[in-house]
Motif scaffolding. Sequence first.
Motif, mmCIF file in Angstrom:
data_model
loop_
_atom_site.group_PDB
_atom_site.id
_atom_site.type_symbol
_atom_site.label_atom_id
_atom_site.label_comp_id
_atom_site.label_asym_id
_atom_site.label_seq_id
_atom_site.Cartn_x
_atom_site.Cartn_y
_atom_site.Cartn_z
ATOM 1 N N ASP A 50 -8.063 -5.977 -7.455
ATOM 2 C CA ASP A 50 -8.379 -7.403 -7.300
ATOM 3 C C ASP A 50 -7.262 -8.258 -6.714
ATOM 4 O O ASP A 50 -7.422 -9.453 -6.586
ATOM 5 N N ASN A 51 -6.101 -7.679 -6.349
ATOM 6 C CA ASN A 51 -5.055 -8.516 -5.776
ATOM 7 C C ASN A 51 -4.127 -7.803 -4.795
ATOM 8 O O ASN A 51 -3.128 -8.364 -4.369
ATOM 9 N N ILE A 52 -4.442 -6.569 -4.436
ATOM 10 C CA ILE A 52 -3.599 -5.848 -3.485
ATOM 11 C C ILE A 52 -4.406 -5.574 -2.223
ATOM 12 O O ILE A 52 -5.424 -4.885 -2.253
ATOM 13 N N LEU A 53 -3.938 -6.145 -1.124
ATOM 14 C CA LEU A 53 -4.560 -5.926 0.177
ATOM 15 C C LEU A 53 -3.958 -4.658 0.767
ATOM 16 O O LEU A 53 -2.738 -4.548 0.881
ATOM 17 N N GLU A 54 -4.811 -3.699 1.106
ATOM 18 C CA GLU A 54 -4.339 -2.459 1.705
ATOM 19 C C GLU A 54 -4.947 -2.317 3.091
ATOM 20 O O GLU A 54 -6.156 -2.406 3.258
ATOM 21 N N ILE A 55 -4.087 -2.108 4.080
ATOM 22 C CA ILE A 55 -4.502 -1.884 5.462
ATOM 23 C C ILE A 55 -4.047 -0.478 5.824
ATOM 24 O O ILE A 55 -2.856 -0.173 5.748
ATOM 25 N N ARG A 60 2.072 8.148 16.583
ATOM 26 C CA ARG A 60 0.704 8.446 16.206
ATOM 27 C C ARG A 60 0.730 9.003 14.793
ATOM 28 O O ARG A 60 1.759 9.435 14.298
ATOM 29 N N GLY A 61 -0.413 8.976 14.150
ATOM 30 C CA GLY A 61 -0.512 9.486 12.795
ATOM 31 C C GLY A 61 -1.081 8.439 11.861
ATOM 32 O O GLY A 61 -1.539 7.377 12.276
ATOM 33 N N SER A 62 -1.056 8.742 10.581
ATOM 34 C CA SER A 62 -1.619 7.853 9.557
ATOM 35 C C SER A 62 -0.616 6.786 9.151
ATOM 36 O O SER A 62 0.588 6.983 9.251
ATOM 37 N N PHE A 63 -1.136 5.659 8.682
ATOM 38 C CA PHE A 63 -0.281 4.595 8.176
ATOM 39 C C PHE A 63 -0.995 3.892 7.036
ATOM 40 O O PHE A 63 -2.206 3.974 6.885
ATOM 41 N N ARG A 64 -0.205 3.213 6.220
ATOM 42 C CA ARG A 64 -0.752 2.429 5.105
ATOM 43 C C ARG A 64 0.235 1.315 4.781
ATOM 44 O O ARG A 64 1.419 1.569 4.585
ATOM 45 N N ARG A 65 -0.260 0.083 4.749
ATOM 46 C CA ARG A 65 0.553 -1.070 4.365
ATOM 47 C C ARG A 65 -0.160 -1.766 3.219
ATOM 48 O O ARG A 65 -1.375 -1.932 3.248
ATOM 49 N N ARG A 66 0.607 -2.206 2.218
ATOM 50 C CA ARG A 66 0.029 -2.841 1.028
ATOM 51 C C ARG A 66 0.763 -4.141 0.746
ATOM 52 O O ARG A 66 1.980 -4.208 0.840
ATOM 53 N N PHE A 67 -0.008 -5.176 0.364
ATOM 54 C CA PHE A 67 0.543 -6.499 0.082
ATOM 55 C C PHE A 67 -0.086 -7.050 -1.194
ATOM 56 O O PHE A 67 -1.307 -7.076 -1.325
ATOM 57 N N ARG A 68 0.773 -7.508 -2.108
ATOM 58 C CA ARG A 68 0.261 -8.147 -3.323
ATOM 59 C C ARG A 68 -0.096 -9.586 -2.969
ATOM 60 O O ARG A 68 0.739 -10.353 -2.486
ATOM 61 N N LEU A 69 -1.353 -9.949 -3.215
ATOM 62 C CA LEU A 69 -1.831 -11.294 -2.900
ATOM 63 C C LEU A 69 -1.523 -12.249 -4.049
ATOM 64 O O LEU A 69 -1.527 -11.852 -5.215
ATOM 65 N N PRO A 70 -1.293 -13.514 -3.744
ATOM 66 C CA PRO A 70 -1.027 -14.495 -4.804
ATOM 67 C C PRO A 70 -2.313 -14.835 -5.559
ATOM 68 O O PRO A 70 -3.425 -14.483 -5.134
#
Length: 166
Positions: free
Chosen positions: A90-95, A117-127
């Motif tokens: 409910d508060n972590i945006l994952e791209i 090239r290859g896989s990636f993942r970025r995560r951000f805690r939303l306010p």
Amino acid sequence: MASSVGPWMGGGRRRGGGDWASPFSSDLWDPFGVGFGGGWGLRRSAGGDDDVSALAHASVDWCETDKAHVFRVDLPGVKKEDLKVQIEDDNILEISGEKVKEEEQGTDKWHHVERSRGSFRRRFRLPENANVEGISCGLEHGVLTVNVPKKETQEVPKNVKSIDIA
């Protein structure tokens, strides 16, 4: 004196195991300091080791406006079908996604390769003011834009009482 003709990737800056994290890591970006761990806004993901390829350095801009949090991610060459945007806990945006390798002809002779090239993942805690139910996103010209609207806040009228000074 040795020199390199390749791009500088920011290496060699981590000394003594401090709280600084590599831009290639899968750390959770937590600018509001509500997570666990040290450093300014960074938290190591479970597992410890980086499980993200070199594409993870894709540039991400996070801008807060009066009405939304706007994320812009540079993803040149990545197709819409190879991307996933989701909310976790409910508060972590994952791209996340993958930049697939181009087909090669058996007769091709490569002289230099820099594109990652290859896989990636970025995560951000939303306010807390993020409205995760209203998130929208789009991919245009190699830039993914994720729009996270803010929750409507109603100002509570303050009951002010004047006190006479004796």
